[in-house]
Structures are given as structure tokens and as C-alpha cells.
Write an enzyme that holds these catalytic residues in place. Structure first.
Site, short mmCIF file in Angstrom:
data_model
loop_
_atom_site.label_atom_id
_atom_site.label_comp_id
_atom_site.label_asym_id
_atom_site.label_seq_id
_atom_site.Cartn_x
_atom_site.Cartn_y
_atom_site.Cartn_z
N ASP A 55 -12.98 -15.67 28.19
CA ASP A 55 -11.68 -15.14 28.59
C ASP A 55 -11.89 -13.77 29.24
O ASP A 55 -12.30 -12.82 28.56
CB ASP A 55 -10.78 -15.02 27.35
CG ASP A 55 -9.39 -14.55 27.69
OD1 ASP A 55 -9.21 -13.91 28.75
OD2 ASP A 55 -8.47 -14.81 26.90
N TYR A 153 0.11 -6.21 40.55
CA TYR A 153 -0.73 -7.21 41.23
C TYR A 153 -1.26 -6.66 42.56
O TYR A 153 -2.46 -6.77 42.86
CB TYR A 153 0.07 -8.49 41.45
CG TYR A 153 -0.70 -9.57 42.18
CD1 TYR A 153 -1.67 -10.32 41.52
CD2 TYR A 153 -0.46 -9.84 43.52
CE1 TYR A 153 -2.39 -11.31 42.19
CE2 TYR A 153 -1.16 -10.82 44.20
CZ TYR A 153 -2.13 -11.56 43.53
OH TYR A 153 -2.84 -12.54 44.19
N LYS A 157 -5.21 -6.13 43.64
CA LYS A 157 -5.83 -6.79 44.81
C LYS A 157 -6.33 -5.74 45.81
O LYS A 157 -7.29 -5.99 46.54
CB LYS A 157 -4.83 -7.76 45.45
CG LYS A 157 -4.52 -8.96 44.55
CD LYS A 157 -5.68 -9.91 44.44
CE LYS A 157 -6.05 -10.29 43.05
NZ LYS A 157 -7.18 -11.25 42.98
N VAL A 184 -0.22 -19.81 48.82
CA VAL A 184 -0.29 -21.27 48.74
C VAL A 184 0.13 -21.80 47.37
O VAL A 184 0.13 -21.08 46.37
CB VAL A 184 -1.72 -21.77 49.07
CG1 VAL A 184 -2.03 -21.55 50.55
CG2 VAL A 184 -2.77 -21.09 48.20
N1 LIG Z 1 -2.20 -18.80 45.30
C1 LIG Z 1 -1.91 -17.85 46.15
O1 LIG Z 1 -0.91 -17.92 46.86
C2 LIG Z 1 -2.81 -16.65 46.26
C3 LIG Z 1 -2.51 -15.71 47.26
C4 LIG Z 1 -3.32 -14.60 47.40
C5 LIG Z 1 -4.42 -14.43 46.58
N2 LIG Z 1 -4.69 -15.36 45.61
C6 LIG Z 1 -5.86 -15.11 44.74
O2 LIG Z 1 -6.64 -16.28 44.64
C7 LIG Z 1 -7.29 -16.32 43.37
C8 LIG Z 1 -7.09 -17.69 42.75
O3 LIG Z 1 -5.69 -17.87 42.57
P1 LIG Z 1 -5.02 -19.30 42.33
O4 LIG Z 1 -3.85 -19.35 43.21
O5 LIG Z 1 -6.04 -20.36 42.41
O6 LIG Z 1 -4.49 -19.11 40.84
P2 LIG Z 1 -4.39 -20.18 39.65
O7 LIG Z 1 -4.13 -21.53 40.17
O8 LIG Z 1 -3.45 -19.56 38.69
O9 LIG Z 1 -5.88 -20.20 39.05
C9 LIG Z 1 -6.40 -19.02 38.48
C10 LIG Z 1 -7.70 -19.35 37.80
O10 LIG Z 1 -8.14 -18.16 37.08
C11 LIG Z 1 -8.29 -18.50 35.70
N3 LIG Z 1 -7.97 -17.37 34.83
C12 LIG Z 1 -6.84 -16.65 34.78
N4 LIG Z 1 -6.90 -15.74 33.79
C13 LIG Z 1 -8.11 -15.92 33.19
C14 LIG Z 1 -8.75 -15.30 32.10
N5 LIG Z 1 -8.16 -14.34 31.38
N6 LIG Z 1 -9.98 -15.72 31.76
C15 LIG Z 1 -10.58 -16.72 32.43
N7 LIG Z 1 -10.02 -17.35 33.47
C16 LIG Z 1 -8.78 -16.95 33.84
C17 LIG Z 1 -7.31 -19.66 35.48
O11 LIG Z 1 -7.61 -20.34 34.28
P3 LIG Z 1 -6.49 -21.31 33.62
O12 LIG Z 1 -6.38 -22.48 34.55
O13 LIG Z 1 -7.02 -21.64 32.29
O14 LIG Z 1 -5.22 -20.49 33.58
C18 LIG Z 1 -7.55 -20.46 36.76
O15 LIG Z 1 -8.74 -21.19 36.67
C19 LIG Z 1 -6.71 -15.17 42.56
O16 LIG Z 1 -7.63 -14.10 42.53
C20 LIG Z 1 -5.47 -14.78 43.32
O17 LIG Z 1 -5.14 -13.42 43.15
C21 LIG Z 1 -3.92 -16.46 45.43
#
Ligand SMILES: NC(=O)c1ccc[n+]([C@@H]2O[C@H](COP(=O)([O-])OP(=O)(O)OC[C@H]3O[C@@H](n4cnc5c(N)ncnc54)[C@H](OP(=O)(O)O)[C@@H]3O)[C@@H](O)[C@H]2O)c1
Length: 257
Positions: A55, A153, A157, A184
Site C-alpha cells: 500500500d 491533486y 501532479k 479518460v
Molecule cells: N484517468 C484519468 O483521466 C487521468 C488523467 C490524468 C492523469 N491520470 C493519472 O494516471 C495514473 C493512473 O490513473 P488511473 O486513471 O488509471 O486511475 P485508477 O483507475 O484509479 O487506477 C489507479 C491505480 O493505482 C492504484 N493505487 C491507488 N492507491 C494506491 C495505494 N495506496 N497503494 C497501491 N496502489 C494504489 C489502484 O489500486 P486499486 O485498483 O486497488 O485501487 C490502481 O491500480 C494516475 O497517476 C493518475 O493521476 C489519470
């Protein structure tokens, strides 16, 4: 074939990036927050080589993740993908007494960078929201400011890009870059996110493994494989050094020379 470690790859963009890498013949180490999520990750991507568990909201668990990754041997690339979002209504403190978005989004990539055997390439997931980040370290734990989850947030970032550029400067033999994937439809992005999900994991994979000259750069910021406007303060060497020193103080682990 490259060996790639991806944080937060039980779901979302981390898992999608892992899928692309495995399809392309690379060896991938996944990461999940606990044993149950590790089992989910294994089911989702049977072609992944290993899964490490921890974690990332806890400093001792960040260390445990680094130990597991190092025990597997050196990776060619690490994608710092794990993150938590911008809809947090309250300030939440971790077991270490840190604001939890900062701990997961900033301190974890710092400590893993410092502790994992140095790869050839480092990739840090940022966001377009970094441009609204607070360009100083006056209150990274949200002690003085009234809580604003979206700002917390954005700040995290912003610091991710500062970290990527600081590492690029300190470690000239490593390619260290940051990117925004677009807004996304993941668990974090939500159901009304407008951008193309299929493009969102591509740039981090490209930066991690491609021998395209455009990907073999360092200290750059990308969106969809193209350089993207970045907050100018991310290039501020004083701020970069302050962030490294602050994270070193919190973890008692300086970034190795
Ligand atoms: N989606 C967007 O629109 C977007 C836009 C800009 C930037 N981003 C960036 O892209 C990256 C991935 O985002 P995503 O959209 O794929 O998010 P997501 O679907 O919420 O996935 C996040 C991942 O991080 C893991 N995680 C979160 N907290 C954790 C912790 N305390 N310990 C271990 N693992 C943890 C989650 O595990 P669990 O599945 O167990 O929760 C999941 O595998 C992030 O850094 C985000 O800031 C995303």
C-alpha cells in the site's frame, strides 16, 4: 525485450500499459495494494511475470515494494503510475501523519525512485491539471490551507513533473520523463471523461521501451507522444532541489548521487 515495473497496475491505465507491454513481448512486473488486488491483477493479466504487493500510502509499505522489486532483479524501466484522485472531499492523514494524496502521488514515486535498483528509464504519470499546481512547498501537507481536493491533486501532479525533471538532472544516464494521459474513463477519471481511453496508456509504454529517437530523451513532458506545454516552474532547479530534500527528510532516504 525490456523488463518493466508498473506501480498501481491492478486496474486502470497501469493495467492497460501492462497489457500493451505483454502483447509486445516485454516482461512486466505488476503492483497491487494488497494480496486480494494482486490476485485480481494476476487474473486480469496472466502474461505478467510477477506481482509485488504494498500500500503506497505508507512509507514502510513503499519500502516493502522496493525490496520486492529489487529481489526480482533490475528492471529496465519503471512507470510510476499509481495515483489517487481529485474528488477527495476531506484531508486524510496516513499512518505516517502525511496528507494521503501527497503520500501516494508524490512521496511513493520519490522513495521508489531512490530505493529501486536504477533502471535505464523512468516514467512519471502527471496530469493536465498539473498546470494549476501550487509552485512552492509552503504547505504540501495542507496544514495551513483550507482543504481543496482538486487543488491537492493538481499540486501532487505538479510535484510529479518537478520530480521527473529533478531526477533527469541528477541522473544524466537515466531517461526520466513525465506525461499526461488525457482525461479518460477509468475509476479515477469517471464515466463522463471525454478523451480517448485507447490512447491513454500508449505514451508511457512508448517512453518506457521504444527505441524511437523521440522517446529516448530526458527531462521532457508529453501528451500522446508529443511534447506538451508544462508549468514553467517545473524547470526551477531550486524548487527541484527543495522537493528532493523535503522527500528525503520525510523518508530519511536521500536520492542517491
Ligand atoms: N484517468 C484519468 O483521466 C487521468 C488523467 C490524468 C492523469 N491520470 C493519472 O494516471 C495514473 C493512473 O490513473 P488511473 O486513471 O488509471 O486511475 P485508477 O483507475 O484509479 O487506477 C489507479 C491505480 O493505482 C492504484 N493505487 C491507488 N492507491 C494506491 C495505494 N495506496 N497503494 C497501491 N496502489 C494504489 C489502484 O489500486 P486499486 O485498483 O486497488 O485501487 C490502481 O491500480 C494516475 O497517476 C493518475 O493521476 C489519470
Amino acid at each position: 525485450m525490456s523488463r518493466v515495473f508498473i506501480t498501481g497496475s491492478s486496474d486502470g491505465l497501469g493495467l492497460m500499459a501492462a497489457q500493451l507491454l505483454v502483447e509486445d513481448g516485454h516482461q512486466v512486473t505488476l503492483h497491487a495494494r494488497n494480496a486480494a488486488r494482486a490476485a485480481d491483477a494476476r487474473r486480469a493479466l496472466a502474461g505478467a511475470k510477477d506481482v509485488v504487493v504494498g500500500d503506497l500510502s505508507s512509507i514502510s509499505e513503499m519500502r516493502r515494494v522496493a525490496e520486492q522489486v529489487n529481489a526480482l532483479g533490475r528492471h529496465d524501466a519503471v512507470i510510476h503510475n499509481a495515483g489517487v484522485g481529485y474528488r477527495e472531499r476531506h484531508r486524510t492523514e496516513t499512518a505516517d501523519g502525511l496528507e494521503h494524496i501527497f503520500a501516494i502521488n508524490v512521496l511513493a514515486p520519490y522513495l521508489l525512485t531512490a530505493l529501486i535498483a536504477r533502471p535505464d528509464r523512468l516514467v512519471y504519470l502527471s496530469s493536465g491539471m498539473h498546470t494549476g499546481g501550487t509552485a512552492d512547498l509552503d504547505d504540501p501537507q495542507w496544514i495551513k490551507r483550507r482543504w481543496n481536493g482538486s487543488q491537492a491533486y493538481s499540486d501532487s501532479k505538479f510535484y510529479d513533473v518537478v520530480l521527473a525533471f529533478a531526477v533527469a538532472r541528477r541522473w544524466p544516464n537515466v531517461l526520466s520523463n513525465a506525461l499526461e494521459p488525457g482525461w479518460v474513463r477509468t475509476k479515477m477519471g469517471g464515466t463522463s471523461a471525454p478523451d480517448d481511453l485507447s490512447l491513454a496508456p500508449v505514451t508511457q509504454v512508448w517512453l518506457a521501451v521504444s527505441d524511437d529517437a523521440a522517446a529516448e530523451v530526458t527531462g521532457q513532458y508529453f501528451y500522446h507522444q508529443k511534447p506538451r506545454r508544462v508549468h514553467p516552474a517545473t524547470h526551477d532547479v531550486k524548487l527541484q532541489n527543495e522537493l528532493l530534500a523535503y522527500c528525503a527528510k520525510l523518508t530519511s532516504v536521500p536520492l542517491p548521487a
